[in-house]
Design an enzyme around this catalytic site. Structure first.
Site, PDB file in Angstrom:
ATOM      1  N   ILE A 157      -7.637  10.408  -1.759  1.00 20.18           N
ATOM      2  CA  ILE A 157      -8.444  11.485  -1.221  1.00 20.18           C
ATOM      3  C   ILE A 157      -7.516  11.983  -0.191  1.00 20.18           C
ATOM      4  O   ILE A 157      -7.551  13.220   0.248  1.00 20.18           O
ATOM      5  CB  ILE A 157      -9.710  10.856  -0.688  1.00 20.18           C
ATOM      6  CG1 ILE A 157     -10.376  10.557  -1.686  1.00 20.18           C
ATOM      7  CG2 ILE A 157     -10.392  11.714   0.203  1.00 20.18           C
ATOM      8  CD1 ILE A 157     -11.741   9.482  -1.307  1.00 20.18           C
ATOM      9  N   ASP A 176      -0.048   5.922   7.027  1.00 20.80           N
ATOM     10  CA  ASP A 176      -0.223   5.132   5.953  1.00 20.80           C
ATOM     11  C   ASP A 176       1.001   4.109   5.613  1.00 20.80           C
ATOM     12  O   ASP A 176       2.148   4.584   5.489  1.00 20.80           O
ATOM     13  CB  ASP A 176      -0.342   5.951   4.657  1.00 20.80           C
ATOM     14  CG  ASP A 176      -1.082   5.095   3.171  1.00 20.80           C
ATOM     15  OD1 ASP A 176      -0.833   4.023   3.141  1.00 20.80           O
ATOM     16  OD2 ASP A 176      -1.895   5.900   2.596  1.00 20.80           O
ATOM     17  N   ARG A 235     -15.253   5.239   5.309  1.00 17.27           N
ATOM     18  CA  ARG A 235     -16.236   4.154   5.572  1.00 17.27           C
ATOM     19  C   ARG A 235     -16.712   3.854   7.006  1.00 17.27           C
ATOM     20  O   ARG A 235     -15.950   3.942   7.852  1.00 17.27           O
ATOM     21  CB  ARG A 235     -15.883   2.605   5.181  1.00 17.27           C
ATOM     22  CG  ARG A 235     -15.861   2.558   3.549  1.00 17.27           C
ATOM     23  CD  ARG A 235     -17.063   2.380   2.792  1.00 17.27           C
ATOM     24  NE  ARG A 235     -17.023   2.272   1.557  1.00 17.27           N
ATOM     25  CZ  ARG A 235     -17.111   3.139   0.486  1.00 17.27           C
ATOM     26  NH1 ARG A 235     -17.011   4.419   0.844  1.00 17.27           N
ATOM     27  NH2 ARG A 235     -17.224   3.026  -0.781  1.00 17.27           N
ATOM     28  N   GLU A 264     -25.305   2.309   7.682  1.00 17.31           N
ATOM     29  CA  GLU A 264     -25.923   3.174   6.815  1.00 17.31           C
ATOM     30  C   GLU A 264     -26.851   2.553   5.747  1.00 17.31           C
ATOM     31  O   GLU A 264     -27.823   3.170   5.349  1.00 17.31           O
ATOM     32  CB  GLU A 264     -24.918   4.080   6.057  1.00 17.31           C
ATOM     33  CG  GLU A 264     -23.852   3.239   5.121  1.00 17.31           C
ATOM     34  CD  GLU A 264     -22.949   4.221   4.302  1.00 17.31           C
ATOM     35  OE1 GLU A 264     -22.328   4.968   5.237  1.00 17.31           O
ATOM     36  OE2 GLU A 264     -22.851   4.308   3.074  1.00 17.31           O
TER      37      GLU A 264
END
Ligand SMILES: NC(=O)c1ccc[n+]([C@@H]2O[C@H](COP(=O)([O-])OP(=O)(O)OC[C@H]3O[C@@H](n4cnc5c(N)ncnc54)[C@H](O)[C@@H]3O)[C@@H](O)[C@H]2O)c1
Length: 331
Positions: A157, A176, A235, A264
């Site tokens: 993504i 990363d 997330r 959530e």
């Protein structure tokens, strides 16, 4: 073979029925709108597998109960598996497979949609115009072109997002620990503190793990450029929401767009419009004009739903035929 499909929405049924039609003589899908949790495991009685989504609980208790009922396989209809106790699943000898890449572009394009909306206030403009109010006061935006976008996580993504933002004329930087070489064609790698200090938009695309829990906390927010925006389509647990609210109140954070939220599971994928919502943190977020929330819909495109259903069928066939499966989640 019977499969218990938890958290099944009408759209899940549509795409799963379409894909599993080809296996209708071998597989029966039993749909439950309930989420998988300790109190709903008994629904899987008589099923050899469960098919679950992002907010279904797959902790040691639930997995143990499922195994006790004779469930042998867990089919995740998603990429992330932070809701799964991988060690327990391995100990119980469960087959667990996921859908690692159903459509990175779906989530990356949703990230772009959130940024453009927040940037140009189109959500507020839409409401105004419907009300016959054509005033531009309060709708002043800024160009995305020429800005710096910091991507935290350069997997499927993150890389799709890098291509998109490069195309918009942005300077792209990424953080990363395993940055792919191909990222060099789109931007430069930087350690997280540098990325936070340099970015006009910080967008999260890394998984939720114990190491990334609340990676955006008060200290990280203090490192961000004053007025920068934070976007989270990954997330909810990556972000300390209470610290974000403080940064919004102090104007340090210029805007927030989230498709995911730490709590959530109490809210998303349900119609709560007639309820009194008891989550005061979430409700406080909703009071800011520069906060945009969508209910975990980044993945939700026709292309992605079709891919999720087809890969889930493929994973099931691997389990049934004891074939090697590239999508295994291992402990
Ligand atoms: N909103 C949605 O609908 C939706 C849909 C799919 C996935 N997601 C989320 O998006 C996340 C990314 O998905 P993906 O397919 O790109 O995963 P991926 O596995 O392809 O990439 C994740 C990348 O994050 C990197 N990473 C790990 N720890 C990091 C850290 N501390 N800092 C920076 N980078 C780190 C990894 O090295 C990897 O390159 C998933 O974990 C999932 O939580 C959300």
């Amino acid at each position: 073979m019977k499969i218990a499909v938890f958290s099944a929405q009408p759209y899940d049924r549509l795409f799963l029925d379409e894909a599993f039609g080809a296996a209708a003589d071998k597989v029966e899908l039993v749909y439950f709108t309930e989420a998988l949790a300790a109190q709903s495991t008994s629904l899987a009685a008589g099923c050899a597998a469960v098919c679950v989504f992002v907010n279904d609980k797959l902790d040691a208790t639930v997995l143990g109960a499922l195994a006790g009922l004779g469930v042998r396989a867990v089919l995740l209809r998603c990429a992330g598996f932070n809701n799964l106790d991988t060690a327990s699943a391995a100990k119980l000898g469960l087959f667990v497979a996921r859908v690692p890449a159903y459509s990175p572009e779906a989530v990356a394009e949703h990230t772009l949609a959130l940024i453009l909306t927040l940037n140009r206030h189109t959500h507020r403009a839409w409401l105004r115009v419907r009300d016959g109010n054509f005033s531009l006061d309060g709708l002043l935006g800024s160009n995305l072109h020429g800005k710096t976008v910091g991507l935290v996580g350069l997997g499927k993504i993150g890389m799709a997002a890098a291509r998109i933002f490069k195309g918009f004329g942005c300077t792209v930087i990424g953080s990363d620990p395993a940055a792919p070489d191909q990222f060099g064609a789109h931007g430069a790698v930087a350690p997280l503190p540098e990325l936070l200090a340099a970015s006009d938009y910080v967008s999260l695309h890394c998984p939720l793990t114990p190491a990334t829990l609340h990676m955006i906390d008060a200290a990280a927010l203090a490192r961000m450029k004053p007025g920068a925006m934070l976007i989270n389509t990954s997330r909810g647990g990556l972000v300390d929401t209470v610290a974000v609210i403080a940064a919004l109140k102090s104007h340090r954070l210029g805007g927030l767009a989230i498709d995911v939220y730490e709590q959530e599971s109490e809210l998303f994928f349900q119609d709560r419009s007639a309820d009194i919502i008891g989550d005061d943190v979430f409700q406080r977020l909703m009071t800011f004009p520069n906060v945009l929330v969508t209910g975990h819909q980044g993945f939700f495109t026709v292309e992605a739903m079709r891919e999720i259903a087809q890969v889930t069928l493929h994973n099931l066939e691997c389990f049934m035929q004891q074939k090697p499966c590239a999508n295994l989640v291992e402990g």
